[in-house]
Every structure is written in C-alpha cells, then in structure tokens.
Write an enzyme that holds these catalytic residues in place. Structure first.
Site, PDB file in Angstrom:
ATOM      1  N   HIS A   8       0.829  -1.216   0.000  1.00  0.00           N
ATOM      2  CA  HIS A   8       0.000   0.000   0.000  1.00  0.00           C
ATOM      3  C   HIS A   8       0.862   1.264   0.000  1.00  0.00           C
ATOM      4  O   HIS A   8       0.444   2.302   0.507  1.00  0.00           O
ATOM      5  CB  HIS A   8      -0.935   0.043   1.219  1.00  0.00           C
ATOM      6  CG  HIS A   8      -1.722  -1.215   1.425  1.00  0.00           C
ATOM      7  ND1 HIS A   8      -2.970  -1.422   0.878  1.00  0.00           N
ATOM      8  CD2 HIS A   8      -1.413  -2.352   2.093  1.00  0.00           C
ATOM      9  CE1 HIS A   8      -3.407  -2.623   1.229  1.00  0.00           C
ATOM     10  NE2 HIS A   8      -2.474  -3.213   1.948  1.00  0.00           N
ATOM     11  N   SER A  36      13.887  21.895 -16.306  1.00  0.00           N
ATOM     12  CA  SER A  36      12.655  22.646 -16.505  1.00  0.00           C
ATOM     13  C   SER A  36      12.992  23.935 -17.233  1.00  0.00           C
ATOM     14  O   SER A  36      14.060  24.510 -17.037  1.00  0.00           O
ATOM     15  CB  SER A  36      12.030  22.949 -15.145  1.00  0.00           C
ATOM     16  OG  SER A  36      11.196  24.086 -15.230  1.00  0.00           O
ATOM     17  N   ASN A  75      14.144  16.462 -13.924  1.00  0.00           N
ATOM     18  CA  ASN A  75      12.918  15.672 -14.029  1.00  0.00           C
ATOM     19  C   ASN A  75      13.170  14.273 -14.588  1.00  0.00           C
ATOM     20  O   ASN A  75      13.996  14.096 -15.489  1.00  0.00           O
ATOM     21  CB  ASN A  75      11.917  16.397 -14.935  1.00  0.00           C
ATOM     22  CG  ASN A  75      11.464  17.711 -14.333  1.00  0.00           C
ATOM     23  OD1 ASN A  75      11.367  17.847 -13.113  1.00  0.00           O
ATOM     24  ND2 ASN A  75      11.219  18.694 -15.190  1.00  0.00           N
ATOM     25  N   GLU A 118       8.971   8.570 -16.971  1.00  0.00           N
ATOM     26  CA  GLU A 118       7.598   9.078 -17.163  1.00  0.00           C
ATOM     27  C   GLU A 118       7.094   8.738 -18.562  1.00  0.00           C
ATOM     28  O   GLU A 118       5.944   8.334 -18.753  1.00  0.00           O
ATOM     29  CB  GLU A 118       7.559  10.595 -16.962  1.00  0.00           C
ATOM     30  CG  GLU A 118       7.644  11.005 -15.504  1.00  0.00           C
ATOM     31  CD  GLU A 118       7.739  12.523 -15.346  1.00  0.00           C
ATOM     32  OE1 GLU A 118       7.063  13.048 -14.476  1.00  0.00           O
ATOM     33  OE2 GLU A 118       8.494  13.173 -16.090  1.00  0.00           O
ATOM     34  N   GLN A 127      -6.015  -4.648 -43.212  1.00  0.00           N
ATOM     35  CA  GLN A 127      -4.928  -3.753 -43.624  1.00  0.00           C
ATOM     36  C   GLN A 127      -4.498  -2.830 -42.478  1.00  0.00           C
ATOM     37  O   GLN A 127      -3.364  -2.376 -42.437  1.00  0.00           O
ATOM     38  CB  GLN A 127      -5.399  -2.922 -44.824  1.00  0.00           C
ATOM     39  CG  GLN A 127      -4.362  -1.973 -45.361  1.00  0.00           C
ATOM     40  CD  GLN A 127      -4.738  -1.473 -46.746  1.00  0.00           C
ATOM     41  OE1 GLN A 127      -4.678  -2.233 -47.709  1.00  0.00           O
ATOM     42  NE2 GLN A 127      -5.140  -0.232 -46.854  1.00  0.00           N
ATOM     43  N   LYS A 147      -1.190  -3.359 -39.682  1.00  0.00           N
ATOM     44  CA  LYS A 147       0.246  -3.052 -39.745  1.00  0.00           C
ATOM     45  C   LYS A 147       0.637  -1.803 -38.966  1.00  0.00           C
ATOM     46  O   LYS A 147       1.629  -1.793 -38.252  1.00  0.00           O
ATOM     47  CB  LYS A 147       0.693  -2.967 -41.204  1.00  0.00           C
ATOM     48  CG  LYS A 147       0.844  -4.373 -41.797  1.00  0.00           C
ATOM     49  CD  LYS A 147       0.960  -4.361 -43.292  1.00  0.00           C
ATOM     50  CE  LYS A 147      -0.356  -4.082 -43.962  1.00  0.00           C
ATOM     51  NZ  LYS A 147      -1.411  -5.101 -43.685  1.00  0.00           N
TER      52      LYS A 147
HETATM   53  N1  ARG Z   1      -2.702  -4.104 -48.522  1.00  0.00           N
HETATM   54  C1  ARG Z   1      -3.446  -5.261 -48.171  1.00  0.00           C
HETATM   55  C2  ARG Z   1      -3.355  -5.475 -46.650  1.00  0.00           C
HETATM   56  O1  ARG Z   1      -2.527  -4.914 -46.063  1.00  0.00           O
HETATM   57  C3  ARG Z   1      -2.889  -6.458 -48.841  1.00  0.00           C
HETATM   58  C4  ARG Z   1      -3.900  -7.497 -49.141  1.00  0.00           C
HETATM   59  C5  ARG Z   1      -4.894  -6.994 -50.076  1.00  0.00           C
HETATM   60  N2  ARG Z   1      -5.791  -8.014 -50.491  1.00  0.00           N
HETATM   61  C6  ARG Z   1      -6.949  -7.705 -51.087  1.00  0.00           C
HETATM   62  N3  ARG Z   1      -7.682  -8.698 -51.402  1.00  0.00           N
HETATM   63  N4  ARG Z   1      -7.317  -6.481 -51.331  1.00  0.00           N
HETATM   64  O2  ARG Z   1      -4.140  -6.200 -46.076  1.00  0.00           O
END
Ligand code: ARG
Length: 480
Positions: free
Chosen positions: A157, A278, A286, A291, A323, A326
């Site tokens: 605590h 600062s 700091n 942080e 898509q 990523k």
């Molecule tokens: N740029 C697409 C992705 O990142 C690749 C696959 C696209 N496939 C499709 N059937 N449009 O998912």
C-alpha cells in the site's frame, strides 16, 4: 494514375478519394525486403513445380533484387494508386521485365503475401525484443549483484512494511522480465508458420511444394489450413499482448524510479544524461524517461485493444479491415523496443542512495511483525501478539521512538515475556537474514537466486543465438 493490375473487370477508374483512402503504401512500404524475399522464394517454388522455367525464375529474381536495391538507394518511386507494397513491387517488375514478370503472381494472392510479410517482419522484431529483454535481465542481475547488501524498506500500500534487500527488490523485476522473455519465445513458435500457397483462401491447383518454400524462407512450419493462414492475425494479437504485459512491468518500474528520485524518497539518482531540466525552474531535474515509458505503456495497450476490436467481427477469410493491422503492429514493436533500449541504457548508469534507503528501512516500525513473532515464540497466540505489538507501536509513536528505542521495562509493560534477547530480534539485518525461506530476502537466498539467474541467462542466450542464426544468417543464396 497507373493502370491497376486488377483492372480487367472494371470500366470506371477508381475515384481519387477512394484511392487515397484505400492506399496503405505509406505504412506497408516498410515490408519491402520481406515482400521481395517472399517473391524470390515463390519464384523458386514455381520453377521447382515447372510452372515457370528455371531461366524465367532467374530473370524474375534478378529483377526483384534490382528493385530491392532501388528502394534501398531511394531510387524507387512509390505510387499511391498502386495501393500497397505488393502491387508497387510487382508493377515495377512488369515495367522493368515485361511479359515474364506477368507470371510472378501465379499461384498466389496478396492475401498470402501480406500474411507472409507480416510474419517475417514479426519474427525479426521478436528476436530483437528477445535480445533486448536478455540485456535488460543482465543489467538487473548486475545491479542486484553490485548492491547485494543495500537495505530497503519493502512496501505494501506504499506504506513501509518490512525491510528487504535492494538486490531482492531488483530481482523481482528480473523475474518479471524473464517471464516476458519466455512469453515472446513461446509466441515466436506460433508466428514461425509459412502461409504462402494459400492463394487467396482455398489453396491452389498448381503443384507447388509449400514445404520447399518454407525451407527457403526458414520457417519451421507450413500453415496447415489455407483459410486460417490468410485470415487470422492471432500472432499479432499475441505479440501485442505480450508487449502490453512487458510494458506493464516497465511502467511499474518507471513509477518506482519516479517516486524514488523525488526528494521525498531520495533513494535514487537518475543520471544527468537520462534526465531533463525545466524551462522555468532552474533547480529541477525531471525523470522524463521513466515518465515517458509509463506513458507509452498506454500506447501499446491501445494497439492491442485496437487489434482485438479490429478482428472480432470478421467473417472468414480475408477482409480489408486487416490492412489496419500493420500500423498498430509497427507502433507496438517500435514503442516496446524504444522503451527497452532506453531502460537498458539508463539502468546501466543509475545510482542508488544506499544511505537513504538504509535509514528508511530502519524506521517506521518495520520490525513490528518480528516482535509479534517473538511473542508467539514465547507462547502467545498470534492475534494476541498482534494486538500487544500494536499497542507498543502506539506508545512508541507517541514518544517519537522506534520499538528498538524502548527500554526493557517499557516493553515488558506490554508483555511480561519480553526478555533482553528481543533487541537482536528487532535488528534490521537480523530480520532480513531470518527470511530465508526459498525465494525470501535473506542474503543467502538472494545469492542463490543470482546464481540461478546467471545460469539461466547463459542458457537463454545460447538458445536465442541459435534461433537468430537460423532465421537471420544470410548464407542461403536465396537472400538477396
Ligand atoms: N494491402 C493489403 C493489406 O494490407 C494487402 C492485401 C490486399 N488483399 C486484397 N484482397 N485487397 O491487407
């Protein structure tokens, strides 16, 4: 506007707004090397199955290598109207080589390509994270070994509870990061699966040898179901889960460094090279690095939650929603690696204030439990002992004293069974060395934990080196 490679059945051009909206090239161009490596393996697979000739494969491979160089020398012009990295590379190959390049996309789809590229990318990122975690664990073991006898109040605590060794406290983090290491290593096995040959979703009539492709790309397994291979991203969700847990650990440690470096605690000095001043208050130093690590944990959790939400309603198989995976993954891996990197560097230079920690460990009635245990040893029931010591604490507090400052007469007023030997029991060092159960804070337990840790680090290091060699060594003639 470049002509679409899929444009045959369309009679209208894509609207500019739609084109910009659907394009992912700004994000997925980062996968160019994996995409090219995958295409090279695909060429060899097609040649082995006599779908293309060896000479055609060779021409395509040389063309792909040239494109890779062009990208690396910034001589490649990415085109948004070609949507993504897969199309940009293929369109350029067709532009460079003409007719023969039209054959590259036989027996595959972008769905398999993207699943492959992300898996290859993530294998490398996971290896890098594993290397960082190994380094971090080593730094912690070195810090613990170098501060074996420094005393520290242990807290519950955020109230002083019982004294511990700083080395024991540091080794608690070692254990957390060791489990993180194990989690990422385990996750690696599930991302190390080769999806090419799914050909959009159902498999392909071409007689390709998918195990050969896997061997070329150093995958240990081939995806056993073409629909699963192109539609799930659980390996990304798993990576981001493991990353989130590791970020929790980094964030908790950050929080302690922030508290400990305040004047209120004064337990630690963050090196100047890892602190900031600062703009208005000249006296300030700091703890911005911990942080920011604490703050960035939120980014990674967000990436995980977004990824889970992205997937939860998707019917099989591929959907364009995927898509978006990523950006989330890239931000997750970048953030985790940046936090690990800065932590390793900062911890290497951190200075603990053993005096302040020791003083704090000596005050605040951290020996109250031990006094209760002492009374239990003299025959009192624990609950009675607890009450009795509570009263003694109240009495000592009112006089501004610690339990060990009370005279024998004063202590005896709470229990007649208190003898002179009580004072050794109340010593901080003695308290620590009594806690010698396996995993406890006694010096000999910490020494043995350090020995085990060093042996495990060696073994983990050897295993990781072997994995890195298997995945990354470029002695294979297939890596350009
Ligand atoms: N740029 C697409 C992705 O990142 C690749 C696959 C696209 N496939 C499709 N059937 N449009 O998912």
């Amino acid at each position: 506007m470049t002509e679409k490679l899929w444009g045959g059945r369309f009679s209208e051009r894509t609207d500019r707004i739609a084109e910009t909206f659907t394009a992912s090239i700004d994000v997925d161009r980062r996968l160019y090397a994996h995409d090219i490596q995958g295409s090279i393996a695909h060429c060899r697979t097609l040649a082995k199955a006599d779908v293309i000739t060896a000479q055609e494969a060779d021409t395509l491979i040389q063309g792909l290598i040239k494109i890779k160089r062009a990208i690396e020398h910034r001589e490649f012009e990415f085109d948004e109207s070609l949507e993504d990295i897969h199309m940009n590379i293929e369109a350029r190959l067709i532009q460079d080589l003409g007719k023969v390049a039209q054959k590259l996309h036989t027996a595959r789809s972008r769905n398999d390509q993207v699943a492959l590229d992300v898996r290859m990318f993530l294998r490398e990122e996971t290896l890098a994270v594993l290397q960082d975690l190994l380094r971090l664990r080593r730094v912690l073991v070195d810090l613990a070994g170098g501060h074996l006898d420094v005393l520290l109040p242990g807290y519950t605590h955020l109230q002083r509870a019982q004294p511990v060794l700083l080395s024991h406290h540091l080794m608690a983090y070692y254990e957390m990061f060791t489990r993180d290491f194990e989690r990422f290593e385990d996750a690696f096995g599930r991302m190390d699966v080769m999806p090419l040959g799914s050909a959009a979703l159902a498999g392909t009539p071409y007689p390709i040898d998918r195990h050969y492709t896997a061997q070329l790309l150093r995958f240990s397994k081939v995806a056993p179901n073409s629909m699963d291979a192109v539609s799930d991203r659980d390996f990304i969700m798993e990576f981001l889960s493991d990353a989130s847990i590791a970020m929790v650990h980094l964030s908790r440690m950050s929080e302690e460094l922030i508290l400990w470096s305040s004047s209120e605690f004064g337990f630690v000095e963050i090196p100047d090279a890892f602190a900031t001043g600062s703009s208005i208050m000249p006296q300030k130093k700091n703890p911005d690095i911990p942080e920011l690590v604490r703050g960035k944990a939120g980014i990674v959790f967000g990436n995980l939650l977004a990824m889970l939400t992205l997937m939860k309603g998707l019917p099989l198989t591929y959907n364009r929603d995927l898509q978006e995976d990523k950006g989330l993954l890239f931000q997750g891996t970048d953030t985790l690696k940046a936090c690990l990197g800065v932590f390793i560097a900062m911890l290497g230079k951190i200075r603990f204030n053993a005096g302040a920690m020791g003083r704090a460990a000596m005050s605040g009635f951290l020996n109250a439990t031990d006094l209760a245990d002492y009374l239990v040893a003299k025959g009192m029931a624990f609950r009675d002992a607890h009450k009795c010591v509570g009263e003694a604490v109240k009495y000592a507090l009112s006089g501004g004293k610690e339990l060990r400052d009370l005279t024998l007469e004063e202590l005896k007023a709470f229990s007649s069974s208190v003898e002179k030997d009580v004072y050794t029991i109340l010593e901080t060092e003695a308290m620590i060395s009594r806690r010698a159960s396996f995993g406890g804070t006694a010096r000999r337990c910490v020494v043995s934990a350090l020995e085990t840790a060093r042996a495990n680090l060696e073994e983990d290091g050897r295993r990781l080196d072997a994995l890195v060699r298997r995945i990354l060594d470029s002695d294979s003639n297939q890596s350009p």
